[in-house]
Design a protein around this motif. Sequence first.
Motif, PDB file in Angstrom:
ATOM      1  N   ILE A  12      59.681  49.755  53.813  1.00 56.94           N
ATOM      2  CA  ILE A  12      58.741  49.398  54.880  1.00 56.94           C
ATOM      3  C   ILE A  12      59.452  49.541  56.223  1.00 56.94           C
ATOM      4  CG2 ILE A  12      57.334  47.570  55.892  1.00 56.94           C
ATOM      5  CD1 ILE A  12      56.147  48.555  53.334  1.00 56.94           C
ATOM      6  N   THR A  13      58.909  50.394  57.069  1.00 48.14           N
ATOM      7  CA  THR A  13      59.526  50.610  58.391  1.00 48.14           C
ATOM      8  C   THR A  13      58.751  49.929  59.510  1.00 48.14           C
ATOM      9  OG1 THR A  13      58.328  52.717  58.542  1.00 48.14           O
ATOM     10  CG2 THR A  13      60.586  52.792  57.736  1.00 48.14           C
ATOM     11  N   ASN A  14      57.450  49.651  59.289  1.00 45.23           N
ATOM     12  CA  ASN A  14      56.650  48.990  60.339  1.00 45.23           C
ATOM     13  C   ASN A  14      55.556  48.147  59.698  1.00 45.23           C
ATOM     14  OD1 ASN A  14      57.451  49.735  63.145  1.00 45.23           O
ATOM     15  ND2 ASN A  14      57.194  51.817  62.344  1.00 45.23           N
ATOM     16  N   ILE A  15      55.304  46.996  60.300  1.00 48.19           N
ATOM     17  CA  ILE A  15      54.135  46.172  59.960  1.00 48.19           C
ATOM     18  C   ILE A  15      53.361  46.003  61.252  1.00 48.19           C
ATOM     19  CG2 ILE A  15      53.324  43.945  59.123  1.00 48.19           C
ATOM     20  CD1 ILE A  15      55.857  43.723  57.465  1.00 48.19           C
ATOM     21  N   TYR A  16      52.132  46.478  61.267  1.00 47.55           N
ATOM     22  CA  TYR A  16      51.370  46.584  62.521  1.00 47.55           C
ATOM     23  C   TYR A  16      50.472  45.379  62.811  1.00 47.55           C
ATOM     24  CZ  TYR A  16      52.775  51.514  62.477  1.00 47.55           C
ATOM     25  OH  TYR A  16      53.496  52.677  62.464  1.00 47.55           O
ATOM     26  N   VAL A  17      50.246  44.483  61.848  1.00 47.10           N
ATOM     27  CA  VAL A  17      49.323  43.361  62.067  1.00 47.10           C
ATOM     28  C   VAL A  17      50.006  42.051  61.724  1.00 47.10           C
ATOM     29  CG1 VAL A  17      47.226  44.709  61.674  1.00 47.10           C
ATOM     30  CG2 VAL A  17      48.353  43.604  59.735  1.00 47.10           C
ATOM     31  N   ALA A  18      49.535  41.001  62.368  1.00 50.58           N
ATOM     32  CA  ALA A  18      50.056  39.666  62.083  1.00 50.58           C
ATOM     33  C   ALA A  18      49.352  39.093  60.855  1.00 50.58           C
ATOM     34  CB  ALA A  18      49.835  38.758  63.294  1.00 50.58           C
ATOM     35  N   LYS A  44      45.789  50.583  61.380  1.00 54.87           N
ATOM     36  CA  LYS A  44      47.075  50.649  60.693  1.00 54.87           C
ATOM     37  C   LYS A  44      47.532  49.248  60.288  1.00 54.87           C
ATOM     38  CE  LYS A  44      48.998  54.789  62.944  1.00 54.87           C
ATOM     39  NZ  LYS A  44      50.135  55.293  63.768  1.00 54.87           N
ATOM     40  N   LEU A  45      48.044  49.145  59.046  1.00 56.84           N
ATOM     41  CA  LEU A  45      48.572  47.880  58.552  1.00 56.84           C
ATOM     42  C   LEU A  45      50.080  47.957  58.303  1.00 56.84           C
ATOM     43  CD1 LEU A  45      45.772  47.006  55.956  1.00 56.84           C
ATOM     44  CD2 LEU A  45      45.879  46.378  58.367  1.00 56.84           C
ATOM     45  N   SER A  86      51.285  38.430  54.556  1.00 57.91           N
ATOM     46  CA  SER A  86      51.954  39.607  54.006  1.00 57.91           C
ATOM     47  C   SER A  86      52.927  39.221  52.897  1.00 57.91           C
ATOM     48  CB  SER A  86      52.702  40.351  55.113  1.00 57.91           C
ATOM     49  OG  SER A  86      53.348  41.499  54.595  1.00 57.91           O
ATOM     50  N   GLN A  87      52.914  39.996  51.832  1.00 55.64           N
ATOM     51  CA  GLN A  87      53.806  39.753  50.696  1.00 55.64           C
ATOM     52  C   GLN A  87      55.154  40.463  50.854  1.00 55.64           C
ATOM     53  OE1 GLN A  87      52.665  37.562  48.144  1.00 55.64           O
ATOM     54  NE2 GLN A  87      51.184  37.315  49.809  1.00 55.64           N
ATOM     55  N   VAL A  88      55.289  41.314  51.863  1.00 59.47           N
ATOM     56  CA  VAL A  88      56.554  42.031  52.100  1.00 59.47           C
ATOM     57  C   VAL A  88      56.892  41.937  53.585  1.00 59.47           C
ATOM     58  CG1 VAL A  88      56.229  43.645  50.182  1.00 59.47           C
ATOM     59  CG2 VAL A  88      55.359  44.242  52.456  1.00 59.47           C
ATOM     60  N   ARG A  89      58.142  42.223  53.886  1.00 58.37           N
ATOM     61  CA  ARG A  89      58.596  42.245  55.266  1.00 58.37           C
ATOM     62  C   ARG A  89      59.247  43.591  55.557  1.00 58.37           C
ATOM     63  NH1 ARG A  89      55.324  38.746  57.282  1.00 58.37           N
ATOM     64  NH2 ARG A  89      55.422  36.713  56.252  1.00 58.37           N
ATOM     65  N   THR A  90      59.498  43.862  56.833  1.00 57.85           N
ATOM     66  CA  THR A  90      60.129  45.124  57.240  1.00 57.85           C
ATOM     67  C   THR A  90      61.468  45.294  56.530  1.00 57.85           C
ATOM     68  OG1 THR A  90      59.071  44.984  59.409  1.00 57.85           O
ATOM     69  CG2 THR A  90      60.939  46.480  59.195  1.00 57.85           C
ATOM     70  N   GLY A  91      61.670  46.488  55.980  1.00 52.42           N
ATOM     71  CA  GLY A  91      62.903  46.769  55.258  1.00 52.42           C
ATOM     72  C   GLY A  91      62.788  46.610  53.764  1.00 52.42           C
ATOM     73  N   ALA A  92      61.676  46.032  53.281  1.00 48.56           N
ATOM     74  CA  ALA A  92      61.511  45.839  51.842  1.00 48.56           C
ATOM     75  C   ALA A  92      61.258  47.174  51.149  1.00 48.56           C
ATOM     76  CB  ALA A  92      60.353  44.887  51.572  1.00 48.56           C
ATOM     77  N   THR A 144      53.670  47.471  43.928  1.00 51.81           N
ATOM     78  CA  THR A 144      54.002  46.441  44.925  1.00 51.81           C
ATOM     79  C   THR A 144      52.762  46.022  45.700  1.00 51.81           C
ATOM     80  OG1 THR A 144      56.207  47.411  45.181  1.00 51.81           O
ATOM     81  CG2 THR A 144      55.482  45.849  46.862  1.00 51.81           C
ATOM     82  N   LEU A 145      52.444  44.709  45.634  1.00 51.55           N
ATOM     83  CA  LEU A 145      51.338  44.151  46.408  1.00 51.55           C
ATOM     84  C   LEU A 145      51.815  43.858  47.823  1.00 51.55           C
ATOM     85  CD1 LEU A 145      48.464  42.950  46.639  1.00 51.55           C
ATOM     86  CD2 LEU A 145      49.430  40.781  45.829  1.00 51.55           C
ATOM     87  N   LEU A 146      51.140  44.439  48.807  1.00 50.68           N
ATOM     88  CA  LEU A 146      51.512  44.225  50.203  1.00 50.68           C
ATOM     89  C   LEU A 146      50.715  43.089  50.830  1.00 50.68           C
ATOM     90  CD1 LEU A 146      51.684  47.960  51.372  1.00 50.68           C
ATOM     91  CD2 LEU A 146      53.473  46.563  50.316  1.00 50.68           C
ATOM     92  N   ASN A 147      49.401  43.092  50.604  1.00 51.22           N
ATOM     93  CA  ASN A 147      48.546  42.100  51.228  1.00 51.22           C
ATOM     94  C   ASN A 147      47.167  42.168  50.571  1.00 51.22           C
ATOM     95  OD1 ASN A 147      47.524  40.178  53.085  1.00 51.22           O
ATOM     96  ND2 ASN A 147      48.832  40.989  54.707  1.00 51.22           N
ATOM     97  N   THR A 148      46.270  41.321  51.023  1.00 50.83           N
ATOM     98  CA  THR A 148      44.880  41.340  50.575  1.00 50.83           C
ATOM     99  C   THR A 148      43.984  41.304  51.797  1.00 50.83           C
ATOM    100  OG1 THR A 148      45.440  40.179  48.526  1.00 50.83           O
ATOM    101  CG2 THR A 148      43.124  40.198  49.166  1.00 50.83           C
ATOM    102  N   VAL A 149      42.950  42.114  51.804  1.00 50.42           N
ATOM    103  CA  VAL A 149      41.999  42.115  52.908  1.00 50.42           C
ATOM    104  C   VAL A 149      40.615  41.811  52.346  1.00 50.42           C
ATOM    105  CG1 VAL A 149      41.655  44.621  52.742  1.00 50.42           C
ATOM    106  CG2 VAL A 149      41.067  43.431  54.865  1.00 50.42           C
TER     107      VAL A 149
END
Length: 380
Positions: free
Chosen positions: A78-84, A94-95, A189-195, A202-207
């Motif tokens: 993961i290089t970027n997370i665009y949302v809080a 973008k997420l 978010s279930q992951v952070r930058t660098g994961a 891999t589950l990242l999030n739920t919308v």
Amino acid sequence: MNTNRILTVILLSSGLIFASCGQKDQGKQGGPGQGQAQAIPVTMETVSHQTVAGTQTYPANVVPLQETEIRAEVSGYITNIYVADGAYVSKGQKLYEIDRVRYAAAVDQAKATLEIARANLSRVEKDLQRYQTLADKDAIAKQTLDYAYTDVNNQKAQVQAAEAALTTARTNLNRSVITAPFSGSVGISQVRTGALVSAGTTLLNTVSSTNPIAVEFQINEKEIMEFSNLQSGKASTEINLTMPDASTYADKGRISTIDRAVDPQTGTLKVRATFPNPNNALRAGMNLNLNVISSSKKEELVIPYRAIFEQLGTFSVYTVSDSNTVDLKQVTLGHKLGDKVVISQGLQSGDKVVVDGVSSLRPGAKVVDKAQQAAPQPKQ
């Protein structure tokens, strides 16, 4: 003296025998409260018609109309997370971004491979034209012309394969940036930058969508027609929600979906109502009560709800006859009206039902109204 004593004893014995016989006769004749069943004091009420506004309440839970898990479709860091966390997102926003370097390189490589395949196709097509001209003059062997046709077909297949590889490389590059599939709210978010994430696992999030939102509840199979009429608009009613803090939700809902089949084990059917949710006050998973409020234009039979007792899924009441004996009658319940309930079937106007003291009764028992017992008796 002896004669007088004997006479006195005889007289006393006769008196005792007479008194004993009198008591036995009195017992046989039945004194007050003896020789007959004692009436049980109860509270009674006469069944009457009332014009009612009924409220049916159902336990319910909030579910989003759309909800999906966001998972990585390609592997990488993961290089970027665009949302809080918990933010509202729009469709296509973008997420997450996964390291794009190797996927961009794969696109460049696929482009080069495609260019080579197209150049080779152009070469063999020109060779085929030359061999065709010579063959028309019968200047080359037929086998040479056949090989030329084969080379052209093979090279066309190479071009198609290269085009497919380029499409795959571009798709992977596009999927390295994960976007929202629809408008709604994301969770934590279930992951952070660098994961490091793996494709498909891999589950990242739920919308989930938030406005409008659904509330699902179960109805009895006997209520299917009523709710079908509400869904189709043949009947009108007000549908509101009682929130977990006992407040009433501001916006009204409507019946949107009725499930296809009844659960044979419970005899219930799932129904979905939709509500506006502009402020996101209704959250997915929330437990609350849904109220269906209807106004009856005709009079209904109404009795106190505490007169009802349930046994093996059936509802019954004790009715009182003219001889003050009770009989057990099965009834069908309608709308609940606070501490009262509408009786759809089983009773008639003017019937007397036992309201208090039901637990101590059996069919055929004698009863007396407490109100009559408490009333002052006329002097003799």
